[in-house]
Design an enzyme around this catalytic site. Structure first.
Site, short mmCIF file in Angstrom:
data_model
loop_
_atom_site.label_atom_id
_atom_site.label_comp_id
_atom_site.label_asym_id
_atom_site.label_seq_id
_atom_site.Cartn_x
_atom_site.Cartn_y
_atom_site.Cartn_z
N PHE A 28 0.85 -1.18 0.00
CA PHE A 28 0.00 0.00 0.00
C PHE A 28 0.89 1.23 0.00
O PHE A 28 1.89 1.26 0.72
CB PHE A 28 -0.86 0.04 1.27
CG PHE A 28 -1.84 -1.09 1.39
CD1 PHE A 28 -3.12 -0.96 0.87
CD2 PHE A 28 -1.49 -2.27 2.02
CE1 PHE A 28 -4.04 -1.99 1.00
CE2 PHE A 28 -2.40 -3.30 2.16
CZ PHE A 28 -3.67 -3.16 1.64
N HIS A 60 -8.40 6.74 -1.57
CA HIS A 60 -9.14 5.48 -1.79
C HIS A 60 -8.11 4.37 -1.72
O HIS A 60 -7.37 4.12 -2.67
CB HIS A 60 -9.86 5.49 -3.14
CG HIS A 60 -10.87 4.39 -3.28
ND1 HIS A 60 -12.08 4.59 -3.90
CD2 HIS A 60 -10.87 3.10 -2.88
CE1 HIS A 60 -12.77 3.47 -3.89
NE2 HIS A 60 -12.04 2.54 -3.27
N ILE A 61 -8.07 3.71 -0.59
CA ILE A 61 -7.02 2.73 -0.32
C ILE A 61 -7.03 1.60 -1.36
O ILE A 61 -8.09 1.17 -1.80
CB ILE A 61 -7.14 2.19 1.13
CG1 ILE A 61 -5.85 1.49 1.52
CG2 ILE A 61 -8.37 1.31 1.28
CD1 ILE A 61 -5.74 1.24 3.02
N HIS A 62 -5.85 1.16 -1.73
CA HIS A 62 -5.70 0.07 -2.68
C HIS A 62 -4.34 -0.59 -2.49
O HIS A 62 -3.37 0.08 -2.18
CB HIS A 62 -5.87 0.54 -4.13
CG HIS A 62 -5.01 1.70 -4.50
ND1 HIS A 62 -5.30 3.01 -4.14
CD2 HIS A 62 -3.84 1.77 -5.18
CE1 HIS A 62 -4.36 3.81 -4.59
NE2 HIS A 62 -3.45 3.08 -5.23
N GLN A 63 -4.33 -1.89 -2.65
CA GLN A 63 -3.08 -2.65 -2.55
C GLN A 63 -2.55 -2.92 -3.96
O GLN A 63 -3.28 -3.37 -4.83
CB GLN A 63 -3.30 -3.97 -1.83
CG GLN A 63 -2.08 -4.89 -1.92
CD GLN A 63 -1.91 -5.77 -0.74
OE1 GLN A 63 -1.19 -5.42 0.17
NE2 GLN A 63 -2.55 -6.92 -0.75
#
Length: 161
Positions: free
Chosen positions: A105, A118-121
């Site tokens: 992340f 907008h969290i994203h891996q």
């Protein structure tokens, strides 16, 4: 020897509007997954291809909800995010045969987050020699396959009939 490497898809990013809201929220609301490079829709999260990849096969796993922090994920979202990540890793290994993968992340703009809220891996396949003179000296990456061609290879793996 001087060679030209054509990357015409980059002009969309260079000239495109960067202030149009969250591209992830927009793509989740739309019904054109191939155009949006959305590989798999889960219950709370999705797997999408990175439109401006660090390497071929660069994927992102992200919740549908527009949240910024890991602590904001529900238990259900955390579980599905990790389950989809594990599935994506297995499918990338089978389809692209990478010698390694980077997962992680980027939390906050100083950490490299292009979309910081907008969290994203990220899941980035890696091969010995993929960081060669091109990105180091010429600030250029060579992608061996177009994004839509790669989508057409990966999508059936994520969505078996």
């Amino acid at each position: 020897m001087n060679k030209t490497i054509w990357a015409p898809w980059r002009i969309e990013y260079i000239l495109g509007d960067k202030a149009g809201g969250c591209f992830l929220c927009r793509m989740f609301a739309e019904d054109n997954d191939r155009e949006n490079l959305l590989l798999k829709r889960g219950k709370t999260c999705a797997v999408v291809m990175n439109r401006y990849p660090y390497n071929s096969g660069h994927l992102m796993v992200t919740p549908y909800r527009h949240i910024e922090n890991l602590s904001d994920l529900t238990a259900e979202e955390r579980l599905e995010l990790m389950d989809l990540t594990a599935e994506a890793v297995d499918l990338l290994k089978a389809a692209l045969n990478p010698q390694g993968l980077n997962l992680g992340f980027n939390l906050g703009e100083p950490a490299g987050a292009g979309l910081k809220d907008h969290i994203h891996q990220h899941i980035v396949p890696r091969w010995t020699g993929d960081t060669n003179f091109m990105p180091v000296l010429a600030d250029t990456r060579v992608m061996p396959q177009t994004l839509l061609e790669q989508y057409d290879v990966l999508h059936p793996l994520f969505n078996p009939a």
